[in-house]
Design an enzyme around this catalytic site. Structure first.
Site, mmCIF file in Angstrom:
data_model
loop_
_atom_site.group_PDB
_atom_site.id
_atom_site.type_symbol
_atom_site.label_atom_id
_atom_site.label_comp_id
_atom_site.label_asym_id
_atom_site.label_seq_id
_atom_site.Cartn_x
_atom_site.Cartn_y
_atom_site.Cartn_z
ATOM 1 C CB VAL A 530 -0.884 0.037 1.266
ATOM 2 C CG1 VAL A 530 -1.796 1.258 1.231
ATOM 3 C CG2 VAL A 530 -1.706 -1.232 1.386
ATOM 4 N N GLY A 532 1.002 5.781 -1.041
ATOM 5 C CA GLY A 532 0.202 6.994 -1.115
ATOM 6 C C GLY A 532 -0.727 6.968 -2.314
ATOM 7 C CE LYS A 535 -6.261 -1.520 0.188
ATOM 8 N NZ LYS A 535 -7.557 -2.141 0.470
ATOM 9 C CB VAL A 536 1.053 -2.503 -4.948
ATOM 10 C CG1 VAL A 536 1.791 -3.189 -6.094
ATOM 11 C CG2 VAL A 536 1.466 -1.045 -4.836
ATOM 12 C CE LYS A 550 3.428 2.346 -7.471
ATOM 13 N NZ LYS A 550 4.037 3.668 -7.637
ATOM 14 C CG ASP A 648 10.027 8.120 -1.026
ATOM 15 O OD1 ASP A 648 10.602 8.231 0.080
ATOM 16 O OD2 ASP A 648 8.900 7.611 -1.154
#
Ligand SMILES: *[C@@H]1O[C@H](CO)[C@@H](O)[C@H](O)[C@H]1NC(C)=O
Ligand SMILES: *[C@@H]1O[C@H](CO)[C@@H](O)[C@H](O)[C@H]1NC(C)=O
Ligand SMILES: *[C@@H]1O[C@H](CO)[C@@H](O)[C@H](O)[C@H]1NC(C)=O
Ligand SMILES: *[C@@H]1O[C@H](CO)[C@@H](O)[C@H](O)[C@H]1NC(C)=O
Ligand SMILES: *[C@@H]1O[C@H](CO)[C@@H](O)[C@H](O)[C@H]1NC(C)=O
Ligand SMILES: *[C@@H]1O[C@H](CO)[C@@H](O)[C@H](O)[C@H]1NC(C)=O
Ligand SMILES: *[C@@H]1O[C@H](CO)[C@@H](O)[C@H](O)[C@H]1NC(C)=O
Ligand SMILES: *[C@@H]1O[C@H](CO)[C@@H](O)[C@H](O)[C@H]1NC(C)=O
Ligand SMILES: *[C@@H]1O[C@H](CO)[C@@H](O)[C@H](O)[C@H]1NC(C)=O
Ligand SMILES: *[C@@H]1O[C@H](CO)[C@@H](O)[C@H](O)[C@H]1NC(C)=O
Length: 876
Positions: A530, A532, A535-536, A550, A648
Site C-alpha cells: 500500500v 500513497g 494499493k499494489v 498499482k 524517495d
C-alpha cells in the site's frame, strides 16, 4: 582585453567593404551583450558579456537587477541583470551587409524592482520581422517549467550595415537579459517541398526560428563544442523517439574518419555524424515498424524546414540500405540511399524538406523512416544522424501565441498559493523547517514533521532550465497535451490525455477489464503493498506473465499527478537497475500502472522485516544489491538528458528480482532537475522520514545530493539491519542516521552492525562501506559524494570482501569504468520491457515495529582511512 576586442571589432567592421571576407568564425563577427549591465562580465562558460547601452538608440530603458536568483540558473550572467523598457526602444547593431546573422534572445522572467515579469507582454521586431508578439516570458517559462528561455533566430541577410531590433511593450513593460548576435554563412538553400516534390523552396532570403536541434543516437553537444563557432546546442534524441521500437544506436569506430569533402564544417559538428540510430536486428521486425520521432508543440500555422543529417560509417556501397523518409505521414524522400548521395563511407550530407502543418493539426511534427523494399536493398534498414527543425517566416512574422501552461502545473500553482496563505498565518516556513529539520531524528517531532512535509511548499517553484528554444525540450511536463481536457480536482479525469504522445506510444494500454481479470477483481488477498497512490496488487496478464499492478485510490488527488509523473518518467527511462513500466490503464476513472512482478520483494524485508526463516542476506549480496541500486540512481542523476532526482530513496523502494538484481522503483515523487553541477530544484519537501536530507529540509532546495543522503541511510540500514527510524529505541538511537554517525565517529560502529554479519565478513570491506555511508550523510550536500564516487567505493568494498589481498584492484576498476560507459550508451536503449518489477511498498508506521539487534563488539582497525582514494577523477 576589452579595448582590444572593440578595436578588432571596429577594424573588421570597416574592412568589410574592402575585403568582403566571409570570416564567420572570427570573434569580430559576434556580439554578446549582457543587457542592463555596466561592465563586462563572464558567464559560467567563461564567455564575456559586454554592456549593451551603447547600441541603444533613443530611449535607453532602464537597467534592473533581478530580485531572486532561481537555483536553476546556470550562471548569474546574463540572467540576473535586465534592461527594462516601458516604451518602444531600438538597438542598432553594426552588421556586415549581405551576411546572415543568428540572433539569440535571453529572458529570465523575474521581479525586477517594481516590475514583475508576470505583467510583461511585448513584441520584438528584428530586421523588420516580428519575432515575438504579445510575448510573455513568464507564461512561456511556466509552460515549459523552465527558469529562463532563449530564443534563436536566423535572420535573412540585410542590404544595409545595421540591424535594428525593437522591443515594444504591449502591456506592462518589455525586458531582455541578453542578446547574442553571431555572423554565419548562409546555410539555407533550396529545399524539397513535401507533398509537391517537383517544387522547391528557396531558403536563401528567409528568416527562420530554430525549433529543435537533435543529435540522433548521440549525446548532448554543448555550444562550446559546436562547429563553425556558431555556439549551437544539440540535444540527444531520446525524448523524441516514438513508440516502443527504439531501433539501435550506432557509433562510428575509432578508425573511421568523417570526411566532409566539400560540405562546409559549420553545417554540423563531427559528433553529429559519428552517431546514428537505425532499425532492429530482424528483417521481419525491420519491416514491421517505422523508426519514428515526434516533435511536439509546433505552431500549426507555419511552415517548417526540416533538415536531416546523414552519414553511413559502416557501409560503403550503394543500394545496401535504402529507405523511405516520411514527414507528417507524407513521403518526403521515397528512396534515400545515403551512400548513393555521398559516394562513400564516413562522408556526411544533409537534406532539407519543407512541410506545412495542416490547419487544425495537433501541433506534432512526425518524422518516420522505413526500409524501401521496392529497390531491393541488401539490408532492410534505415538510418539517420541528426535533425534540425526551423520555423519559416510567414508574412513578416515568426511569432506564435503564448503556450498554454500544462494543467499539471496549474494545479501545482494552486497548491502553492494555498500554501502561501497558510504560511502567512504561521510565520516563516523556512524557520520552522529549520527547527524541525534539526529535530527530525526525534520521535517526538514525528507528527509535526509529517504535517510540515505535507504543507511545505516552496514559494519559488520554477524548475529546471538549461533549455532555450520554444517547445518541448522537457519530456516530463513541457510536452503535456492540454487541449480539450478538463482537469480534475478530484483526480477523476482522463489522465492519459495529459501524457505526451511519446510516452503513450512507449507504453501498453490496458483495459480496465484486463486489470480486473488480472487481479481477480482486485481481491484483497492479492494486495502486496500500500502506498500513497493506492494499493499494489499481484496479478497475471497474457495467461501467465506475473505483474504488479498499482491501482490509484480514486479519492487521492495526489494520485493523478503521480500517476502522470510515473508514466512519463518510466516510459522514458530504461535501465537494468530501474523498474520500468509495462503499461497503464486509464478508464472509467480508474488508473492503474502495470509492472512485472518482482519476485523477491523489497530490500527491506530481506534485511530485517518479515520472514525470519528466509536466509539472511550475505554481506556480498548486500554489497551487490547496494551497487545495483547505486547504478540505478546514478543513471537517474546523470544518464538522462535531465537530471532526475528520485526524492524517495529507501529500502522499500529497492526491489529484488529472482536473481537478486536490485531495481530502484517508485518515481511518483521524482523531479527532474537541471542537468548540471551545483544545480538544484526548489520544490515541495517530500520523501520519507528517517531518510530526509536535513539540508533539503532547511533550504527546501532539492539536489541530487538529497538522494545521496537517503542512500547513505540505506547503506547503514543494510549494514545494521534496522529501520531508519525506530521510535521504540532510546532517544539517541531512534534515528539510524544520527545513531550510526555517532557510532561511526566514536569508532563504535561495530557495536551496531548486523550480528548476522559478525565473523563472516572482511572488516576492511565493512569499514570502506561505512566510511562511504558516513560521507553520504554529510550535513552539507556539497560534502557528499556523487553516486559515481559511491559506486567506486562500493565496488572497492566488494572487492575487499572478494579479494582481500588486493591483488586484483586495477582490473576491477577498469571493468567498472567501462561498465559505466556501457550503461550510458547501450543498456538504456537495449533493455525494453524485460525485467519490469515491483514489490511492496511500506508505510511509515511500520518503521516503528521493530526489532533490536543485539549489538556486540568486535575489533577492527581504526577508522581514519581517507574516504575515497579512488574517487572518479573525471568529474561530470
Ligand atoms: C511602438 O512599436 C509598435 C510596433 O512597432 C508600433 O505599433 C507602435 O506604434 C510604436 N509606438 C510608439 C509610441 O512609437
Ligand atoms: C566537448 O567535447 C569534449 C570531447 O568530446 C568533451 O570532453 C568536453 O566535455 C565537451 N565540452 C563540453 C562543454 O561539453
Ligand atoms: C501520422 O500518423 C500517426 C499514426 O501513424 C497519427 O497519430 C498522426 O496524427 C498522423 N499525423 C499527421 C500529421 O497526420
Ligand atoms: C510508416 O509511416 C507511413 C506514413 O505515415 C505509413 O503510411 C506506413 O503505414 C507506416 N508503416 C508502418 C509499418 O507503420
Ligand atoms: C535490420 O536492421 C539492422 C540494424 O539496424 C541490420 O543490422 C539488419 O541487417 C537489418 N535486417 C535486415 C534483414 O536487413
Ligand atoms: C496575449 O497573451 C495572453 C496570454 O497568452 C492572452 O491571454 C491574450 O489574449 C493575448 N493578447 C492578445 C492581444 O493576443
Ligand atoms: C517464509 O519463508 C519460507 C521459506 O522461504 C516459506 O516457506 C514461508 O512460506 C515464508 N513464510 C511467510 C509467512 O512468508
Ligand atoms: C582478477 O579479476 C578478473 C576478473 O574480475 C579474474 O578473471 C581474475 O582471475 C582475477 N585475478 C586474480 C589474481 O584474482
Ligand atoms: C529492545 O531493547 C530494549 C533495551 O534496549 C529491551 O528493553 C527490549 O525488550 C528489546 N526488545 C526486543 C523486541 O528485543
Ligand atoms: C563494547 O565494548 C566496550 C568496550 O570494549 C564495552 O564498554 C561495551 O559494553 C561493549 N558493548 C557491547 C554491546 O558489548
Amino acid at each position: 582585453m576589452r579595448i582590444k576586442t572593440h578595436i578588432v571589432f571596429f577594424i573588421s567592421f570597416v574592412s568589410v567593404f574592402l575585403n568582403g571576407l566571409h570570416a564567420a568564425n572570427s570573434d569580430s563577427d559576434s556580439l554578446i551583450l549582457g543587457c542592463g549591465s555596466e561592465n563586462e562580465a563572464k558567464d559560467a562558460d567563461g564567455r564575456k558579456w559586454q554592456p549593451d547601452s551603447k547600441y541603444l538608440t533613443g530611449s535607453k530603458g532602464s537597467p534592473a537587477q533581478a530580485q531572486y536568483q532561481d537555483p536553476a540558473l546556470l550562471s548569474e550572467v546574463p540572467y540576473m541583470k535586465a534592461r527594462i523598457f516601458t516604451s518602444n526602444a531600438t538597438y542598432k547593431f553594426p552588421v556586415k551587409p549581405k551576411q546572415r546573422y543568428i540572433i539569440r534572445l535571453y529572458f529570465y522572467p523575474a521581479v525586477y524592482g517594481s516590475n514583475n515579469a508576470e505583467q510583461s507582454y511585448f513584441a520584438v521586431i528584428a530586421n523588420g520581422i516580428t519575432v515575438l508578439q504579445n510575448f510573455s516570458a513568464s507564461i512561456t517559462c511556466k509552460a515549459l517549467t523552465q527558469a529562463y528561455i532563449m530564443r534563436e533566430y536566423f535572420l535573412a541577410p540585410l542590404n544595409k550595415d545595421s540591424l535594428e531590433v525593437t522591443f515594444s511593450p504591449s502591456a506592462g513593460f518589455a525586458f531582455v537579459n541578453g542578446i547574442e548576435l553571431i555572423g554565419t554563412p548562409d546555410m539555407f538553400g533550396s529545399a524539397t517541398i513535401v507533398g509537391a516534390s517537383d517544387q522547391t523552396f528557396d531558403g536563401k532570403s528567409t528568416n527562420l526560428q530554430t525549433m529543435f536541434r537533435v543529435n540522433i543516437g548521440g549525446q548532448f553537444i554543448s555550444p562550446t563544442n559546436d562547429s563553425g563557432a556558431l555556439s549551437r546546442t544539440w540535444y540527444d534524441d531520446f525524448a523524441y523517439v516514438f513508440g516502443a521500437q527504439l531501433g539501435v544506436t550506432n557509433e562510428a569506430a575509432k578508425d573511421v574518419k568523417i570526411d566532409y569533402k566539400d560540405m562546409p564544417g559549420y553545417i554540423a559538428p563531427v559528433d553529429i555524424y559519428k552517431t546514428s540510430r537505425s532499425m532492429g536486428e530482424k528483417k521481419d521486425i525491420n519491416l514491421s515498424y517505422n523508426l519514428t520521432w515526434v516533435f511536439n508543440q509546433v505552431d500549426p500555422k507555419f511552415m517548417y524546414l526540416v533538415r536531416l543529417h546523414f552519414c553511413d560509417f559502416y557501409l560503403s556501397k550503394t543500394n545496401q540500405i535504402v529507405f523511405t523518409v516520411y514527414i507528417n505521414n507524407q513521403t518526403a524522400e521515397a528512396e534515400a540511399d545515403v551512400i548513393g548521395w555521398t559516394g562513400g563511407k564516413g562522408v556526411p550530407t544533409y537534406r532539407d524538406y519543407v512541410v506545412a502543418l495542416k490547419d487544425g493539426s495537433d501541433g506534432n511534427l512526425w518524422l518516420a523512416l522505413h526500409p524501401a523494399t521496392k529497390s531491393r536493398p541488401e539490408f532492410y534498414d534505415a538510418l539517420i544522424n541528426g535533425v534540425e527543425i526551423f520555423k519559416l517566416e510567414q508574412g513578416k512574422t515568426l511569432a506564435g501565441p503564448n503556450p498554454n501552461p500544462s494543467e499539471m502545473l496549474a494545479k501545482d500553482q494552486e497548491r502553492e498559493r494555498s500554501f502561501e496563505n497558510q504560511q502567512q498565518q504561521g510565520g516563516s516556513g523556512t524557520n520552522k523547517a529549520h527547527v524541525i529539520g534539526g529535530a527530525a531524528g526525534g520521535a517526538a517531532a514525528f507528527g509535526i514533521v509529517a504535517a510540515l512535509c505535507i504543507a511545505v511548499y516552496q514559494r519559488k517553484k520554477k524548475a529546471l532550465g538549461t533549455e532555450t528554444h520554444t517547445s518541448s525540450w522537457l519530456p516530463l511536463y513541457g510536452n503535456s497535451h492540454t487541449s480539450g481536457t478538463k482537469s480534475t480536482i478530484s483526480g477523476k479525469s482522463t489522465a492519459s490525455s495529459h501524457l505526451t504522445t511519446a510516452a503513450q506510444g512507449r507504453c501498453r494500454r490496458f483495459s480496465f477489464i484486463e486489470m480486473k481479470q488480472a487481479t481477480k477483481s482486485f481481491d484483497e488477498s492479492n494486495v502486496i503493498g500500500v502506498g500513497g497512490f493506492g494499493k499494489v496488487y499481484k496479478g497475471v496478464i497474457d495467461a501467465g506473465t506475473k505483474v504488479a499492478i498499482k491501482r490509484s485510490n480514486p479519492q487521492s488527488e495526489q494520485g493523478v499527478h503521480e500517476f502522470q509523473t510515473e508514466i512519463e518518467m518510466l516510459s522514458e527511462l530504461r535501465h537494468k537497475h530501474l523498474v520500468s513500466l509495462i503499461g497503464f490503464c486509464d478508464e472509467d476513472n480508474e488508473m492503474c500502472l502495470v509492472y512485472d512482478f518482482m519476485s523477491r520483494g523489497t530490500l527491506r524485508e530481506h534485511l530485517y522485516k518479515g520472514n525470519k526463516s528466509q536466509a539472511q542476506l550475505s554481506w556480498k549480496k548486500r554489497l551487490e544489491i547496494c551497487i545495483g541500486a547505486a547504478k540505478g540512481l546514478h543513471y537517474l542523476h546523470t544518464g538522462a538528458r535531465w537530471t532526475i532526482i528520485h526524492r524517495d530513496v529507501k529500502t522499500t523502494n529497492i526491489l529484488l528480482d529472482e536473481n537478486w538484481e536490485a531495481k530502484v522503483s517508485d518515481f511518483g515523487l521524482s523531479k527532474t532537475g537541471p542537468n548540471m553541477d551545483n544545480g538544484h530544484v526548489s520544490t515541495v519537501v517530500k520523501g520519507s522520514f528517517g531518510y530526509l536530507d536535513p539540508e533539503y529540509f532547511r533550504r527546501q532546495q532539492l539536489t541530487e545530493k538529497s538522494d545521496v543522503y537517503s542512500f547513505g541511510v540505506v547503506l547503514f540500514e543494510a549494514l545494521c539491519a534496522r529501520p531508519a527510524l525506530n521510535p521504540s529505541l532510546p532517544k539517541e538511537q531512534v534515528s539510524l542516521a544520527d545513531w550510526a554517525l555517532h557510532c561511526q565517529r566514536k569508532g563504535t560502529l561495530e557495536d551496531i552492525i548486523d550480528p548476522h554479519l559478525k565473523g563472516k565478513v572482511n572488516m576492511e570491506s565493512i569499514k570502506k562501506f561505512a566510511d562511504t555511508a558516513e560521507k553520504c550523510l554529510s550535513d552539507a550536500g556539497t560534502d557528499r559524494p556523487t553516486l559515481n564516487d559511491i559506486l567506486w567505493n562500493l565496488e572497492f568494498a566488494l572487492q575487499l570482501q572478494d579479494d582481500p589481498d588486493g591483488s586484483n584492484h586495477s582490473s576491477r576498476r577498469a571493468r567498472s569504468d567501462s561498465d559505466d560507459a556501457h550503461l550510458r550508451n547501450q543498456n538504456m536503449m537495449a533493455i525494453h520491457y524485460s525485467n519490469l518489477s515491483l514489490g511492496s511498498e511500506s508505510d511509515l508506521n511500520e518503521e516503528s515495529n521493530n526489532n533490536n539487534n543485539t549489538n556486540s563488539n568486535e575489533t577492527t582497525g581504526d577508522s581514519s582511512a581517507i574516504f575515497s582514494q579512488i574517487v572518479n577523477p573525471k568529474g561530470r
